[in-house]
Design an enzyme around this catalytic site. Structure first.
Site, PDB file in Angstrom:
ATOM      1  N   GLU A  99      33.112 -90.193  61.189  1.00  0.00           N
ATOM      2  CA  GLU A  99      32.507 -89.226  62.099  1.00  0.00           C
ATOM      3  C   GLU A  99      33.481 -88.863  63.210  1.00  0.00           C
ATOM      4  OE1 GLU A  99      28.613 -90.230  63.486  1.00  0.00           O
ATOM      5  OE2 GLU A  99      28.079 -91.164  61.578  1.00  0.00           O
ATOM      6  N   GLU A 112      33.399 -92.961  64.484  1.00  0.00           N
ATOM      7  CA  GLU A 112      33.166 -94.202  63.762  1.00  0.00           C
ATOM      8  C   GLU A 112      33.359 -94.010  62.264  1.00  0.00           C
ATOM      9  OE1 GLU A 112      29.149 -95.383  64.551  1.00  0.00           O
ATOM     10  OE2 GLU A 112      28.290 -93.636  63.564  1.00  0.00           O
ATOM     11  N   ASN A 114      31.606 -95.300  58.700  1.00  0.00           N
ATOM     12  CA  ASN A 114      30.418 -95.923  58.115  1.00  0.00           C
ATOM     13  C   ASN A 114      30.673 -96.191  56.637  1.00  0.00           C
ATOM     14  OD1 ASN A 114      28.473 -95.779  60.390  1.00  0.00           O
ATOM     15  ND2 ASN A 114      28.911 -93.607  60.211  1.00  0.00           N
ATOM     16  N   ARG A 116      29.216 -95.915  53.958  1.00  0.00           N
ATOM     17  CA  ARG A 116      28.254 -95.244  53.081  1.00  0.00           C
ATOM     18  C   ARG A 116      28.413 -93.735  53.257  1.00  0.00           C
ATOM     19  NH1 ARG A 116      26.225 -96.830  57.718  1.00  0.00           N
ATOM     20  NH2 ARG A 116      24.919 -95.455  58.952  1.00  0.00           N
TER      21      ARG A 116
END
Length: 128
Positions: A99, A112, A114, A116
């Site tokens: 992100e 960040e 993640n 997934r």
């Protein structure tokens, strides 16, 4: 950092989310109180202070695919390269989402990673 970068800044707990553990700070005078609020909301979390990106949009780059339409093609290509570089640096070899905040000047800032694929922000790129 505050003297060099200036205000406004954001204070953010790394383990916060959903509006919890994040505050906008516009002056030196209120910084200590807002910092303590963030600490109290997410005890034990690492806390970051970062320059506020004005007019920013929340863009996500999937490690598999992602077509954000707000960013210029060359900017998105740079974002893709940064995602691959980040994944290699931390030894990440699976699908995931990185992100960024993307501002009105075409700059992007890491938020960040993640582990997934995320699809919950499809409308962040649409001008309303």
């Amino acid at each position: 950092m505050l003297r060099k970068e200036g205000f406004p800044v954001m204070i953010k707990a790394s383990e916060g989310g959903g509006g919890k553990g994040i505050r906008r700070v516009d002056t030196t005078e209120v910084f200590p109180a807002l910092f303590r609020q963030v600490q109290a909301e997410v005890p034990g979390s690492h806390i970051f202070v970062m320059k506020l990106a004005r007019g920013a949009r929340h863009l996500e780059v999937q490690l598999i695919k992602s077509p954000p339409i707000v960013a210029k093609r060359e900017v998105f290509e740079n974002m893709e390269k940064a995602v691959v570089h980040l994944a290699k640096m931390v030894g990440y070899v699976n699908a995931g989402t990185v992100e960024y905040l993307y501002d009105t000047e075409g700059q992007y800032f890491f938020l960040e990673l993640n582990p997934r694929l995320q699809v919950e922000h499809p409308y962040t790129e649409i001008y309303l």
